[in-house]
Scaffold this motif. Structure first.
Motif, mmCIF file in Angstrom:
data_model
loop_
_atom_site.group_PDB
_atom_site.id
_atom_site.type_symbol
_atom_site.label_atom_id
_atom_site.label_comp_id
_atom_site.label_asym_id
_atom_site.label_seq_id
_atom_site.Cartn_x
_atom_site.Cartn_y
_atom_site.Cartn_z
ATOM 1 N N GLN A 134 51.074 -39.495 25.968
ATOM 2 C CA GLN A 134 51.065 -39.114 24.561
ATOM 3 C C GLN A 134 50.063 -39.944 23.767
ATOM 4 O OE1 GLN A 134 54.943 -39.270 22.811
ATOM 5 N NE2 GLN A 134 54.328 -38.208 20.944
ATOM 6 N N THR A 135 49.288 -39.275 22.901
ATOM 7 C CA THR A 135 48.424 -39.933 21.933
ATOM 8 C C THR A 135 48.538 -39.189 20.614
ATOM 9 O OG1 THR A 135 46.140 -40.566 21.369
ATOM 10 C CG2 THR A 135 46.420 -38.575 22.701
ATOM 11 N N ASN A 139 42.022 -36.741 22.963
ATOM 12 C CA ASN A 139 42.140 -35.824 24.102
ATOM 13 C C ASN A 139 42.897 -36.480 25.251
ATOM 14 O OD1 ASN A 139 40.472 -34.026 22.660
ATOM 15 N ND2 ASN A 139 38.638 -35.010 23.475
ATOM 16 N N ILE A 140 43.557 -35.651 26.060
ATOM 17 C CA ILE A 140 44.275 -36.120 27.244
ATOM 18 C C ILE A 140 43.740 -35.374 28.460
ATOM 19 C CG2 ILE A 140 46.501 -36.236 28.426
ATOM 20 C CD1 ILE A 140 47.864 -36.485 25.733
ATOM 21 N N HIS A 187 51.882 -44.212 26.302
ATOM 22 C CA HIS A 187 51.615 -43.816 24.921
ATOM 23 C C HIS A 187 50.765 -44.855 24.199
ATOM 24 C CE1 HIS A 187 54.774 -46.531 23.078
ATOM 25 N NE2 HIS A 187 55.107 -46.560 24.359
ATOM 26 N N ASP A 201 41.246 -41.342 23.327
ATOM 27 C CA ASP A 201 41.186 -40.391 24.438
ATOM 28 C C ASP A 201 41.702 -41.058 25.705
ATOM 29 O OD1 ASP A 201 39.986 -38.582 22.717
ATOM 30 O OD2 ASP A 201 37.953 -39.169 23.282
ATOM 31 N N THR A 216 49.603 -34.219 22.428
ATOM 32 C CA THR A 216 48.652 -34.732 21.454
ATOM 33 C C THR A 216 48.603 -33.774 20.266
ATOM 34 O OG1 THR A 216 46.327 -35.245 20.985
ATOM 35 C CG2 THR A 216 46.754 -33.659 22.776
ATOM 36 N N THR A 234 50.157 -29.243 21.961
ATOM 37 C CA THR A 234 49.155 -29.684 21.001
ATOM 38 C C THR A 234 49.209 -28.794 19.775
ATOM 39 O OG1 THR A 234 46.783 -30.062 20.611
ATOM 40 C CG2 THR A 234 47.366 -28.270 22.112
#
Length: 283
Positions: A134-135, A139-140, A187, A201, A216, A234
């Protein structure tokens, strides 16, 4: 008598002009300071200044034997309304920035964007574990590796008037792995502050035999090679998922979805611009 009354009423107008000029000056040289945040905290100072000036004018009028000054003259009222409009504008801009941090990162022409990359120490997780990545902004990318370790490469981006100011904010943000009751959570911490958000990212290599959740609010998600179930969420970003060995679930509000080579069911909810699903063995 009219000249004395004019002199007494001009003090509050002067303070309002000083306050207005100071706010614009702060926003000009340090827009990341978060003027809207400060306004929401310290707006009663305006009432305190008004009261001090009016008390001083009243005492001076008594001492000089002049007419009692009015609470608020027409010109003061007009200037006060202008100051209130400016303060509300700063508050709205700050609120929009907090709700949609990716939207306003480059709005200030006097700020520059700076980036830095880092690698966090690898961590082992058992096969079959549930991993959540998780951010808050960024981007993931998740792809399967050949080991039982989670390896993370991080790219951080922040705007600022100087490289040192931007790096100070980036250095406060960090990526941590926590053990939860249901699995593991990777996270970002200290990503947002009143000075602005840091885009983080994440490029993550994970064991193949896990169950994965990627979240995200503002960013793209790219996942490949996971043997277990995959969930991607997202609010604003594209989602690509390939070569997965179980069910796939996607929830989005804005963006494109491309899914292929899934040995399970596919479920997509929300709104998307372009949906492309192929080579799915399930429903």
């Amino acid at each position: 008598m009219s000249d004395a009354r004019h002199d007494r009423s001009s003090a509050f107008r002067g303070l309002l002009l000083i306050l207005l000029g100071g706010l614009f000056l702060l926003h000009r040289f340090e827009p990341a300071l978060g003027i809207g945040h400060l306004v929401r905290l310290y707006w009663p100072v305006l009432l305190i200044l008004w009261g001090i000036v009016k008390l001083f004018e009243h005492l001076r009028a008594q001492r000089e034997g002049g007419a009692r000054p009015s609470i608020l003259s027409g010109s003061e009222a007009a200037l006060l309304i202008l100051v209130i409009v400016v303060l509300v504008g700063f508050s709205i801009a700050d609120f929009v920035h907090r709700r949609h941090p990716g939207m306003n990162m480059d709005m200030d022409v006097f700020s520059q964007k700076y980036s830095q990359s880092l690698v966090i120490p690898p961590a082992k997780i058992p096969a079959g574990s549930l991993l959540t990545v998780q951010t808050g902004l960024g981007n993931i990318t998740v792809h399967a590796g050949d080991t039982d370790e989670v390896r993370v490469s991080v790219n951080e981006t922040a705007t600022g008037h100087s490289e040192s100011a931007a790096h100070d904010r980036m250095n406060k943000a960090g990526v941590v792995m926590d053990k939860s009751s249901t699995g593991y959570v990777l996270h970002v911490v200290d990503q947002a502050s009143f000075r602005g958000s840091v885009a983080v990212d994440l490029d993550v290599e994970v064991p193949k035999k896990i169950t994965l959740t990627a979240i995200t609010p503002h960013g793209d998600i790219n996942i490949s090679g996971i043997a277990g179930g995959v969930t991607a969420t997202t609010d604003s970003g594209d989602v690509e998922i390939h070569n997965c060995g179980s069910d796939v679930s996607v929830d989005l509000k804005k963006g494109d979805v491309r899914i292929s080579d899934v040995a399970g069911d596919v479920r997509i909810t929300g709104k998307g611009s372009e949906i492309d699903v192929s080579d799915v063995t399930g429903d």
